[in-house]
Design a protein around this motif. Structure first.
Motif, PDB file in Angstrom:
ATOM      1  N   ASP A 141       0.834  -1.215   0.000  1.00 53.44           N
ATOM      2  CA  ASP A 141       0.000   0.000   0.000  1.00 53.44           C
ATOM      3  C   ASP A 141       0.867   1.264   0.000  1.00 53.44           C
ATOM      4  N   ILE A 142       1.949   1.185  -0.784  1.00 53.99           N
ATOM      5  CA  ILE A 142       2.817   2.358  -0.949  1.00 53.99           C
ATOM      6  C   ILE A 142       2.628   2.877  -2.374  1.00 53.99           C
ATOM      7  N   LYS A 143       2.277   4.136  -2.503  1.00 56.34           N
ATOM      8  CA  LYS A 143       2.049   4.725  -3.813  1.00 56.34           C
ATOM      9  C   LYS A 143       3.366   5.227  -4.409  1.00 56.34           C
ATOM     10  N   ILE A 144       3.348   5.378  -5.724  1.00 54.88           N
ATOM     11  CA  ILE A 144       4.582   5.773  -6.422  1.00 54.88           C
ATOM     12  C   ILE A 144       4.397   7.138  -7.076  1.00 54.88           C
ATOM     13  N   ILE A 145       5.306   8.059  -6.748  1.00 54.50           N
ATOM     14  CA  ILE A 145       5.316   9.401  -7.357  1.00 54.50           C
ATOM     15  C   ILE A 145       6.641   9.557  -8.080  1.00 54.50           C
ATOM     16  N   LEU A 146       6.567   9.936  -9.359  1.00 54.91           N
ATOM     17  CA  LEU A 146       7.794  10.167 -10.123  1.00 54.91           C
ATOM     18  C   LEU A 146       8.096  11.656 -10.207  1.00 54.91           C
ATOM     19  N   ASP A 147       9.294  11.965 -10.648  1.00 57.98           N
ATOM     20  CA  ASP A 147       9.755  13.353 -10.729  1.00 57.98           C
ATOM     21  C   ASP A 147       9.699  13.790 -12.195  1.00 57.98           C
ATOM     22  N   LEU A 148       8.729  14.648 -12.526  1.00 58.38           N
ATOM     23  CA  LEU A 148       8.575  15.069 -13.924  1.00 58.38           C
ATOM     24  C   LEU A 148       9.397  16.326 -14.155  1.00 58.38           C
ATOM     25  N   VAL A 149      10.397  16.218 -15.044  1.00 58.94           N
ATOM     26  CA  VAL A 149      11.248  17.362 -15.359  1.00 58.94           C
ATOM     27  C   VAL A 149      10.792  17.889 -16.706  1.00 58.94           C
ATOM     28  N   ALA A 150       9.891  18.862 -16.695  1.00 64.60           N
ATOM     29  CA  ALA A 150       9.236  19.291 -17.939  1.00 64.60           C
ATOM     30  C   ALA A 150       9.758  20.623 -18.455  1.00 64.60           C
ATOM     31  N   ASN A 151      10.607  21.296 -17.703  1.00 65.25           N
ATOM     32  CA  ASN A 151      11.097  22.596 -18.184  1.00 65.25           C
ATOM     33  C   ASN A 151      12.262  22.455 -19.141  1.00 65.25           C
ATOM     34  N   HIS A 152      12.983  21.348 -19.043  1.00 62.06           N
ATOM     35  CA  HIS A 152      14.182  21.174 -19.868  1.00 62.06           C
ATOM     36  C   HIS A 152      14.441  19.682 -20.076  1.00 62.06           C
ATOM     37  N   THR A 153      15.190  19.386 -21.139  1.00 64.24           N
ATOM     38  CA  THR A 153      15.634  18.006 -21.346  1.00 64.24           C
ATOM     39  C   THR A 153      17.156  17.988 -21.224  1.00 64.24           C
TER      40      THR A 153
END
Ligand code: TEU
Length: 533
Positions: free
Chosen positions: A93-105
């Motif tokens: 019952d552990i949820k997963i949050i990812l890190d979205l890097v949307a300002n730059h590649t």
């Protein structure tokens, strides 16, 4: 019911994968290592994990320079390892949050490699180009101009961070669609949410010299997270918000973000990351109390945090990481994590990890630290230079997680980790902490258990009783229950809190039990249930 109420049951643990646990002996943390430690995370009382970027990356900024948003960086493992981590987390019952890097590649991303080839390349306007620098903007890592020359097109491109991190042009509808598709790809992989890296930068206004919160910001965020498929995600922005911005971004029905970080209690009186500040916890206490009152009034979801991967350890910077390390670390945790909002715990703060002392630049990796060193060496004396670097470097909180006191500190079996260990790993590690009578981990477990068991700490009204001179007392009230939280970060004092009929239910100083009056020494934390008045 407000859509964000359900997130008040969440406790989010931030993991810097590179430094958490190395399962394959290459000296670098990885996804399988995180899977191995899920029981430790669960036992803490956490029910969600935020993974700093795990996507393909040349690692110039440790993963915040992404070259393929749909694949796993091989040093962290494979997509199968990720799927296995998700499956094992869900079992707990552990949820997963990812890190979205949307300002730059990354400049190694296919889009940029194409874009820089020619002005008529179909990917060219995925990025910002100019014949000459459009303005005097500098990059946020102290590396100089934010405009870098590209010979193939005889133009400059914008990079708000490292040269290897070109900003993507969100005014291009194709870019917006690309990031919607990327979000949907990971939703289909079972991801529950995203932490959104510097999302406030995605809309700029060059004409008005505006780097962030530009004219199309809310429109673009709504396009990303207001869609049928994405609107139920947990989302938190690293957007350095003020009251107005958090309302516009996170207000009910906005269809933008569920929450967003503010950083007033991080950069207090700061003349810059590496300039040691002289401040008391008095500022921290007042800022905490103010944001609790403001976000309650605004009825928005407030992220409760002290530490993350971009900061030195909070307890070292504002508290006491010496003789009163346990007391200070647990008092900070009590004030922040019984507050109204969603707790974010950064890996290691639950152990009371502390800053390191190194006197050689080879012990550092962070691009911002290395830039500061290059700009300062020879201009200020070495003693001051290393004092500043050890005070402010992001490497402080990125050093390998110390699980025990053996060779490799339980982090890796490799001869050498990717980044030198924290200088006190032999004494500050999970195994030694759990053996301590004053265990920070055990206190965190009790604190998060209390938060989970007592609805008032999750859903209750916040009521400020006192917050000044490094001393805070606040109530959490829900239904007919009332709880009092008291933390003293300044000198010893005797106060009249006015609640004569109360029961001590948690403290980091058992001596309080024997004290009749409300007497608190420095770093005392006490939580009371107010009995019938
Ligand atoms: O951080 C942005 C940010 O606020 C810090 O990098 C800060 O601007 C910088 O350290 C100057 O003090 C996010 C990520 O959290 C960070 O790890 C990345 O390096 C950065 O964005 C670029 O993606």
């Amino acid at each position: 019911m407000k859509e964000f109420i359900k997130y008040l049951d969440w406790v989010i643990y931030q993991i810097y994968p590179k430094s958490f646990c190395d399962s394959d002996g290459d000296g670098i943390g990885d996804l399988a290592g995180i899977t191995e430690k899920l029981d430790y995370i669960k036992d803490l009382g956490v029910n969600a994990i935020w993974l700093c970027p795990i996507f393909k990356s040349p690692q110039c900024d440790n993963g915040y320079d992404i070259s393929d948003y749909r694949d796993i960086e091989p040093v962290f493992g494979t997509m199968r390892d990720f799927e296995n981590l998700v499956a094992n987390a869900k079992k707990r019952d552990i949820k997963i949050i990812l890190d979205l890097v949307a300002n730059h590649t990354s400049s190694e991303h296919f889009w940029f490699k194409e874009a820089r080839k020619s002005k008529d390349n179909p990917y060219h306007d995925y990025y910002y180009w100019a014949k000459k620098p459009l303005n005097d903007w500098t990059d946020q890592f102290g590396g100089g101009s934010a405009w870098e020359y590209n010979e193939q097109t005889d133009e400059y491109y914008l990079h708000s961070f490292a040269v290897g991190q070109p900003d993507v042009n969100w005014d291009n509808p194709k870019v917006r669609q690309e990031f919607c598709d990327i979000v949907d790809f990971w939703i289909d992989k079972g991801v529950d949410g995203f932490r959104c890296d510097v999302l406030h930068l995605i809309s700029k206004d060059f004409k008005n010299d505006l780097k962030w919160f530009g004219p199309h910001f809310h429109e673009y965020v709504n396009q990303l997270f207001g869609r049928e498929k994405s609107k139920n995600l947990f989302t938190v922005g690293e957007c350095y918000v003020d009251e107005k911005q958090i309302t516009e971004l996170c207000g009910e029905g906005r269809g933008e973000l569920k929450s967003s970080f503010q950083f007033d209690h991080i950069f207090i009186g700061s003349k810059g990351r590496f300039a040691p500040i002289v401040t008391s916890m008095n500022e921290v206490v007042k800022i905490f109390d103010n944001w609790e009152k403001v976000t309650q009034k605004l009825d928005v979801l407030y992220p409760l945090f002290t530490d993350n991967h971009d900061q030195p350890w909070y307890n070292s910077k504002f508290g006491n990481d010496g003789v009163k390390r346990f007391e200070s670390a647990t008092a900070l945790a009590t004030m922040f994590f019984l507050g109204r909002g969603v707790p974010f715990i950064y890996q290691g703060q639950e152990v009371g990890f502390a800053n390191s002392e190194y006197g050689d630049i080879s012990a550092f990796d962070d691009i911002e630290t290395l830039n500061f060193y290059k700009a300062s060496v020879g201009k200020i004396d070495d003693k001051t230079l290393y004092k500043d670097i050890n005070f402010g470097s992001r490497d402080n909180s990125r050093r390998p997680f110390a699980w025990n006191g053996e060779q490799g500190f339980g982090f890796t079996s490799a001869e050498k980790p990717w980044l030198p260990y924290a200088t006190r790993s032999d004494r500050l590690n999970v195994e030694s902490d759990l053996k301590n009578e004053k265990s920070v981990i055990k206190y965190y477990r009790d604190l998060l258990k209390l938060r989970k068991e007592v609805a008032a700490f999750r859903y209750g009204q916040y009521k400020s009783i006192y917050s000044d001179d490094g001393f805070i007392a606040y109530l959490r009230e829900y239904d007919d229950e009332k709880y009092l939280v008291v933390c003293n970060f300044a000198g010893d004092r005797e106060v009249d809190l006015g609640f004569k009929n109360k029961k001590l239910i948690l403290t980091n100083n058992n001596a309080i039990l024997s004290i009749k009056k409300d007497r608190f020494v420095q770093y005392d934390a006490a939580v009371y249930k107010i009995l019938d008045e």
